[in-house]
Design an enzyme around this catalytic site. Sequence first.
Site, PDB file in Angstrom:
ATOM      1  N   HIS A 157      -2.485  50.414  -6.590  1.00 47.13           N
ATOM      2  CA  HIS A 157      -2.078  49.080  -6.147  1.00 47.13           C
ATOM      3  C   HIS A 157      -0.562  48.947  -6.267  1.00 47.13           C
ATOM      4  O   HIS A 157      -0.030  48.764  -7.351  1.00 47.13           O
ATOM      5  CB  HIS A 157      -2.788  48.005  -6.975  1.00 47.13           C
ATOM      6  CG  HIS A 157      -2.721  46.637  -6.359  1.00 47.13           C
ATOM      7  ND1 HIS A 157      -1.865  45.668  -6.802  1.00 47.13           N
ATOM      8  CD2 HIS A 157      -3.398  46.106  -5.316  1.00 47.13           C
ATOM      9  CE1 HIS A 157      -2.032  44.575  -6.074  1.00 47.13           C
ATOM     10  NE2 HIS A 157      -2.948  44.813  -5.156  1.00 47.13           N
ATOM     11  N   HIS A 205       0.812  -1.213   0.000  1.00 49.33           N
ATOM     12  CA  HIS A 205       0.000   0.000   0.000  1.00 49.33           C
ATOM     13  C   HIS A 205       0.851   1.271   0.000  1.00 49.33           C
ATOM     14  O   HIS A 205       0.540   2.230  -0.706  1.00 49.33           O
ATOM     15  CB  HIS A 205      -0.944  -0.002   1.208  1.00 49.33           C
ATOM     16  CG  HIS A 205      -1.964  -1.090   1.159  1.00 49.33           C
ATOM     17  ND1 HIS A 205      -2.891  -1.181   0.146  1.00 49.33           N
ATOM     18  CD2 HIS A 205      -2.193  -2.145   1.980  1.00 49.33           C
ATOM     19  CE1 HIS A 205      -3.663  -2.246   0.348  1.00 49.33           C
ATOM     20  NE2 HIS A 205      -3.253  -2.845   1.456  1.00 49.33           N
TER      21      HIS A 205
END
Length: 462
Positions: free
Chosen positions: A365, A286
Amino acid sequence: MKQTTIKKAISLSGVGLHTGREVTMTFNPATDNFGIKFKRIDLPGMPLIDADVDNVTDTSRGTTIEQNGGKVATIEHVMASLAGLEIDNCLIEIDSDETPIMDGSARFFTKVLKDAGISELDADREYFTIPQNIYYHENDRQVEMIAMPLDDYRLTVMVDYNSAVLGSQHASITSLKEFEREIASCRTFCFLHELEMLYNNNLIRGGDLNNAIVIVDRVIEDDELEHLAKMFNKPKVEVKKEGILNNVDLRFHNEPARHKLLDLIGDLALIGVPIKAQIMAARPGHAANVAFGKKIKALIKKSRNTVNVPKYDQSKTPLYGINEISKMLPHKYPFLLVDKIIEMGKNYIIGMKNVTYNEPFFQGHFPGNPVMPGVLIIEAMAQTGGILVLSQVDDPENYNTLFMKIDNAKFKDMVLPGDTLMFRLEFLAPVRRGVCVMKGTAFVGDKLVCEAELMAQVAKKQ
């Protein structure tokens, strides 16, 4: 090929292998692009857990996924059944933290899913074809895995545990159509020396000698057999001459190798996209399966970003110029943020914006270090998607597209004056009752700068 789901809800019950608790699972139909999700109905809020390789938190004795405060363990046999039957979308309600072990195989899950029936959905199934060899190896465990290009899905597993009973085994399938007949009924297995260790660590409380193959690869005394009989509440435990505990008949001579192939199919299903490849795995488990799956998923994400990079040919006349766009969208300067529509299909659109220093938002900005605001990148992306939606109504000038939700928004890099932003929007599901869901990506050159999932409603102007 179309995506699939099941036709009706169907349930089955059993005990969890490690918890020993009774558990009921209900498989439910799901819509296009829903994927496979588990729902813990026994927990407050009934959290959803995506069956995704990125949600795996434990691989020590099965595969466990966890998300949103809920977890489900030992999911590999359920996932293998869904993948083996090529079911793309399903909601699995479960009232415990572990799936039922049943007989240690996937056959009961496969049977109930077939009993529910499989139906096609509207959306096309998306495959990922492995473009080049992908390797994974663990030197300490001698694990080797490879995915090779192939226009199909074939798997081969080889196991060797230095056991005289097991020997070296291999198993393979050349198509998922063989899964139900050749793989689904193959049970999990362990070695005798592992049993007591697991039991003493408060595991395998739901274990039974009928839901696992126990390999006996050494001489075992009568008093040890009596101890095992008490452990599993059996009147008597015996060893078959070929080294299998308690007279369990193998369903195939190489059943352990076939079960490892079953686990591999289930774990790789957590990639979330059916793949086309030739998979070969030596000594998989796994942990290795999940690590290998993550490697493939990372390539898929990278490939998607590369494949979907929109290209702009300045010599070609755009599909829509600024005049046509301004007629379709209600936005006007300074809030109209799409300059051209380059390409459009039934389910996608590609738009463009030239980012110049004279944009009004650059005045406030980060003056002196101008960067386009991320919210305006999203807005420009949404306007592009709005054109796709409005192109499918008869009188687009009488409709607006209104934001309902933004999910999974990510900003990958700055957008600066002089950049050319390219947007690609595509529907994640058909438009239903005026509600549309789209995946949007924004690029500067070949570089992904922003992505988000957008939900909007098409509403008639008041």
